[in-house]
Write a protein that holds these residues in place. Structure first.
Motif, short mmCIF file in Angstrom:
data_model
loop_
_atom_site.label_atom_id
_atom_site.label_comp_id
_atom_site.label_asym_id
_atom_site.label_seq_id
_atom_site.Cartn_x
_atom_site.Cartn_y
_atom_site.Cartn_z
N ALA A 169 0.86 -1.19 0.00
CA ALA A 169 0.00 0.00 0.00
C ALA A 169 0.89 1.23 0.00
CB ALA A 169 -0.91 0.02 1.23
N PRO A 170 0.47 2.30 -0.66
CA PRO A 170 1.25 3.54 -0.60
C PRO A 170 0.99 4.29 0.70
CG PRO A 170 -0.71 3.89 -1.91
CD PRO A 170 -0.72 2.42 -1.52
N CYS A 171 1.80 5.28 0.95
CA CYS A 171 1.58 6.17 2.10
C CYS A 171 0.51 7.20 1.73
CB CYS A 171 2.87 6.88 2.48
SG CYS A 171 4.19 5.78 3.03
N ASP A 172 -0.39 7.43 2.67
CA ASP A 172 -1.40 8.47 2.47
C ASP A 172 -0.83 9.85 2.70
OD1 ASP A 172 -3.46 6.49 2.13
OD2 ASP A 172 -3.40 6.22 4.30
N LEU A 173 0.23 9.92 3.53
CA LEU A 173 0.85 11.18 3.92
C LEU A 173 2.36 11.03 3.88
CD1 LEU A 173 0.91 14.04 5.29
CD2 LEU A 173 0.77 12.83 7.49
N VAL A 174 3.05 11.96 3.25
CA VAL A 174 4.51 12.04 3.31
C VAL A 174 4.88 13.44 3.77
CG1 VAL A 174 6.67 12.04 2.00
CG2 VAL A 174 4.94 10.28 1.55
N ARG A 175 5.68 13.48 4.83
CA ARG A 175 6.17 14.75 5.35
C ARG A 175 7.69 14.82 5.13
NH1 ARG A 175 2.81 17.95 8.01
NH2 ARG A 175 4.39 18.86 9.40
N VAL A 176 8.14 15.95 4.63
CA VAL A 176 9.54 16.17 4.28
C VAL A 176 10.12 17.15 5.30
CG1 VAL A 176 11.12 16.97 2.49
CG2 VAL A 176 8.95 15.86 1.84
N TYR A 177 11.25 16.77 5.92
CA TYR A 177 11.85 17.58 6.97
C TYR A 177 13.24 18.04 6.53
CZ TYR A 177 8.28 15.06 9.65
OH TYR A 177 7.10 14.51 10.08
N LEU A 178 13.45 19.36 6.47
CA LEU A 178 14.78 19.89 6.19
C LEU A 178 15.55 19.87 7.51
CD1 LEU A 178 13.99 22.93 3.85
CD2 LEU A 178 14.12 20.48 3.33
N GLU A 179 16.26 18.78 7.76
CA GLU A 179 16.81 18.54 9.09
C GLU A 179 18.08 19.32 9.36
OE1 GLU A 179 16.93 14.59 10.64
OE2 GLU A 179 14.87 15.07 11.20
N VAL A 276 8.55 20.86 5.94
CA VAL A 276 8.70 21.73 7.10
C VAL A 276 10.15 21.70 7.59
CG1 VAL A 276 6.30 21.48 7.85
CG2 VAL A 276 8.03 19.86 8.67
N VAL A 277 10.44 22.58 8.54
CA VAL A 277 11.74 22.62 9.20
C VAL A 277 11.55 22.21 10.66
CG1 VAL A 277 13.71 24.06 9.86
CG2 VAL A 277 12.51 24.49 7.69
N PRO A 278 12.08 21.06 11.10
CA PRO A 278 11.94 20.66 12.50
C PRO A 278 12.88 21.49 13.39
CG PRO A 278 13.27 19.06 11.33
CD PRO A 278 12.82 20.05 10.30
N THR A 279 12.39 21.88 14.56
CA THR A 279 13.19 22.74 15.45
C THR A 279 13.35 22.17 16.84
OG1 THR A 279 11.20 24.01 16.01
CG2 THR A 279 12.56 24.84 14.20
N GLY A 280 12.89 20.96 17.11
CA GLY A 280 13.05 20.34 18.42
C GLY A 280 11.74 20.28 19.18
N ASP A 281 11.73 19.50 20.28
CA ASP A 281 10.49 19.27 21.01
C ASP A 281 10.39 20.07 22.31
OD1 ASP A 281 12.36 17.97 22.52
OD2 ASP A 281 11.40 16.00 22.45
N SER A 282 11.33 20.97 22.56
CA SER A 282 11.34 21.73 23.80
C SER A 282 10.70 23.09 23.61
CB SER A 282 12.78 21.92 24.28
OG SER A 282 13.50 22.71 23.34
N VAL A 283 10.67 23.86 24.71
CA VAL A 283 10.20 25.25 24.61
C VAL A 283 11.08 26.02 23.65
CG1 VAL A 283 9.88 27.39 25.90
CG2 VAL A 283 9.20 25.21 26.92
N GLY A 284 12.37 25.72 23.67
CA GLY A 284 13.28 26.36 22.73
C GLY A 284 12.94 26.04 21.29
N GLY A 285 12.48 24.80 21.06
CA GLY A 285 12.06 24.43 19.71
C GLY A 285 10.87 25.22 19.24
N ALA A 286 9.94 25.46 20.16
CA ALA A 286 8.77 26.27 19.81
C ALA A 286 9.18 27.70 19.48
CB ALA A 286 7.77 26.26 20.97
N ALA A 287 10.12 28.23 20.28
CA ALA A 287 10.58 29.60 20.03
C ALA A 287 11.32 29.70 18.70
CB ALA A 287 11.48 30.05 21.17
N ALA A 288 12.14 28.67 18.41
CA ALA A 288 12.88 28.68 17.14
C ALA A 288 11.92 28.61 15.96
CB ALA A 288 13.86 27.52 17.11
N ALA A 289 10.89 27.78 16.08
CA ALA A 289 9.91 27.69 15.00
C ALA A 289 9.22 29.02 14.78
CB ALA A 289 8.88 26.60 15.33
#
Length: 421
Positions: A169-179, A276-289
Motif C-alpha cells: 500500500a502507498p503512504c497516504d501522507l509524506v512529510r519532508v523535513y529539512l533537518e 517543514v523545518v523541524p526545530t526540536g520538542d522543547s520550549v526552545g524548539g517552539a521559540a525557534a519555530a
C-alpha cells in the motif's frame, strides 16, 4: 530521444555561471570524452573557452571540450544548439526571464531538457503552454532537478516505492523535513526569488499559482485534500518536534503533487504531502519555530513590495554570477528526512527515508543532482512511461536517478521507521 546524427550528447547551457560551472566540474570529473560528447554553452565565447581550458587542465580524459554560443534574445541561435544535441542542461536563471525561449527551442527540436528552477509561477506557464506540444514532440522537459526539488520529489518516490513493496500500500501522507545543512546563496538564486514575487505582484495567474496547492497539476486536476504549505509554528503529527514553515515548500510540495498526478495517482487522490523545518520538542524548539516563521513572513512581505524588492536587489543581494568557491561548496552539506504514513490490512505503518549529501546543497550537491538527471536523459535511463511533456524528476525519470545519485556519492536510504522516528 534517439538522434544518431546529433553532434553532442549534452550541452551545459550557462557554463560560465556559478551553477553551470559546478555542473561542468561534476560531469568532467565523473565522465570522460569516451563516455560523453559534452559541450559548454553560453553567450561569451571567450569565457567559455577559458573554462574549457581550465577543465581540461584539471581532469583526465578531456583533450577537447567544444563550446557553443547562443543568446536567449536570439531564438534562432538556441534552436541551432537544440538541434545539435540530445539533451540541454540549463542553469541560466531567472528562468522567468531567460527560460522560455530555450524550452521552445528544445520542443521544436525534439530535444530533452533539464533545469534547476524553483520559479513555480514560470513552471505553471510552461505546464499550461507547452506540455501538450512537448508530448507531441517526444521532448522531456524536466524542471526542478537541483535542491529544488530532487530531495523532496525523489525522496517521496523512494518512500512510496518501499511502502508499496513492503506493505502492499502507498503512504497516504509524506512529510519532508529539512533537518540540517550548511550552504550559501548566490546572486542568481536571489534574483530568481525576486522574479517570482515580481510576477506574483503583476500577474493574476501567478498569484493564483502561489495560492493553489495544486497549481502545477494538469489542467482539470487542480484540486485535492491538501490545503497548502504551513505558515505558522506547529507540532508535527508524525514526530514530537515543533516545526516551522519551509522556504522551499511552495515549490517542492507542488512538484510532488504534480508527480503523483502525472504518474496516474499511484499514491491515491487523497495523498497529502508537506515540507517543514523541524526545530526540536522543547520550549526552545517552539521559540525557534516562531522565529523562523516570523523571518519568512517578513521576507515575503519585503519581496512582495516593489520598492523594497528593488532596493534589496540593488544594495543587498549579490550580483548574479556570484556564489561560493569550490572549497566552500565542498564544505557544505544537507540532510532531508522523510516520513510516510499509511495503512494496510494489518494496520498503520510508517516509512522513513533520507536524502543527504556532503556538499553545499545549492551548488555542490545541486551539480550532482542536475548533472546526473541530465545523464539519465542522455542514456535514456528512466522507468517512466512518459516519453514527453513538462515533467518532474520522479515522473520523468524515477528510480534510475536514485541509483545514479547513490553511485555519485549521495546518501539515499529507506526503511520501516522505528517506533520513535
Amino acid at each position: 530521444m534517439s538522434h544518431t546524427d546529433r553532434e553532442y550528447d549534452l550541452v551545459v547551457w550557462g557554463a560560465t555561471g556559478v551553477a553551470g560551472r559546478f555542473v561542468s566540474d561534476h560531469l568532467t570529473e565523473r565522465y570522460t570524452a569516451d563516455d560523453l560528447a559534452l559541450a559548454l554553452g553560453g553567450r561569451d565565447e571567450g569565457h567559455l573557452r577559458d573554462i574549457a581550458t581550465e577543465l581540461k587542465a584539471r581532469t583526465d580524459g578531456w583533450e577537447h571540450i567544444p563550446v557553443v554560443v547562443g543568446d536567449a534574445t536570439e531564438p534562432a541561435t538556441l534552436r541551432a544548439i537544440a538541434e545539435d544535441t540530445h539533451v540541454v542542461c540549463t542553469t541560466v536563471g531567472p528562468y522567468t526571464e531567460y527560460g522560455t525561449p530555450l524550452v521552445e527551442a528544445c520542443i521544436e527540436a525534439g530535444t530533452d531538457y533539464c533545469d534547476l528552477t524553483g520559479e513555480v509561477t514560470w513552471m505553471r506557464k510552461t505546464v499550461d503552454r507547452y506540455h501538450d506540444a512537448a508530448v507531441d514532440a517526444g521532448a522531456r522537459i524536466v524542471h526542478s532537478c537541483g535542491y529544488d526539488s530532487v530531495p523532496a520529489d525523489i525522496g517521496t518516490l523512494l518512500v512510496q516505492s518501499f511502502a508499496t513493496e513492503a506493505f502492499d500500500a502507498p503512504c497516504d501522507l509524506v512529510r519532508v523535513y529539512l533537518e540540517g545543512g550548511r550552504g550559501s546563496v548566490s546572486g542568481g538564486t536571489l534574483a530568481s526569488a525576486a522574479k517570482l514575487f515580481e510576477a506574483a505582484s503583476a500577474d493574476p495567474v501567478a498569484r493564483e499559482t502561489l495560492r493553489d496547492p495544486y497549481s502545477l497539476a494538469p489542467p482539470g486536476e487542480r484540486e485535492g485534500v491538501d490545503t497548502g504549505e504551513q505558515h505558522l509554528p506547529r507540532r508535527d503529527p508524525l514526530r514530537s518536534d515543533w516545526t516551522a514553515p519551509s522556504p522551499m515548500a511552495p515549490v517542492n510540495e507542488r512538484v510532488i503533487r504534480r508527480s503523483n498526478a502525472l504518474l496516474g495517482y499511484p499514491w491515491g487522490r487523497g495523498f497529502r504531502c508537506a515540507e517543514v523545518v523541524p526545530t526540536g520538542d522543547s520550549v526552545g524548539g517552539a521559540a525557534a519555530a516562531g522565529s523562523i516563521a516570523a523571518a519568512l513572513g517578513i521576507g515575503t512581505v519585503a519581496l512582495s513590495a516593489g520598492p523594497v524588492r528593488e532596493a534589496l536587489q540593488r544594495f543587498v543581494f549579490p550580483d548574479p554570477g556570484e556564489g561560493p568557491s569550490r572549497d566552500e561548496a565542498e564544505q557544505g552539506y544537507f540532510t532531508v528526512r522523510l516520513l510516510g504514513q499509511g495503512t494496510n490490512a494489518a494496520g498503520p505503518f510508517l516509512v522513513e527515508g533520507t536524502v543527504a549529501a556532503d556538499r553545499d546543497p545549492g551548488y555542490g550537491a545541486t551539480a550532482i543532482m542536475l548533472g546526473e538527471t541530465a545523464m539519465c536523459l542522455v542514456r535514456d535511463e528512466t522507468d517512466s512511461a512518459l516519453n514527453g511533456g513538462v515533467l518532474t524528476p520522479a515522473s520523468g525519470i524515477g528510480y534510475p536517478l536514485i541509483e545514479r545519485l547513490r553511485n555519485a556519492g549521495m546518501t539515499l536510504t529507506v526503511r520501516e521507521a522505528p517506533d520513535e522516528p
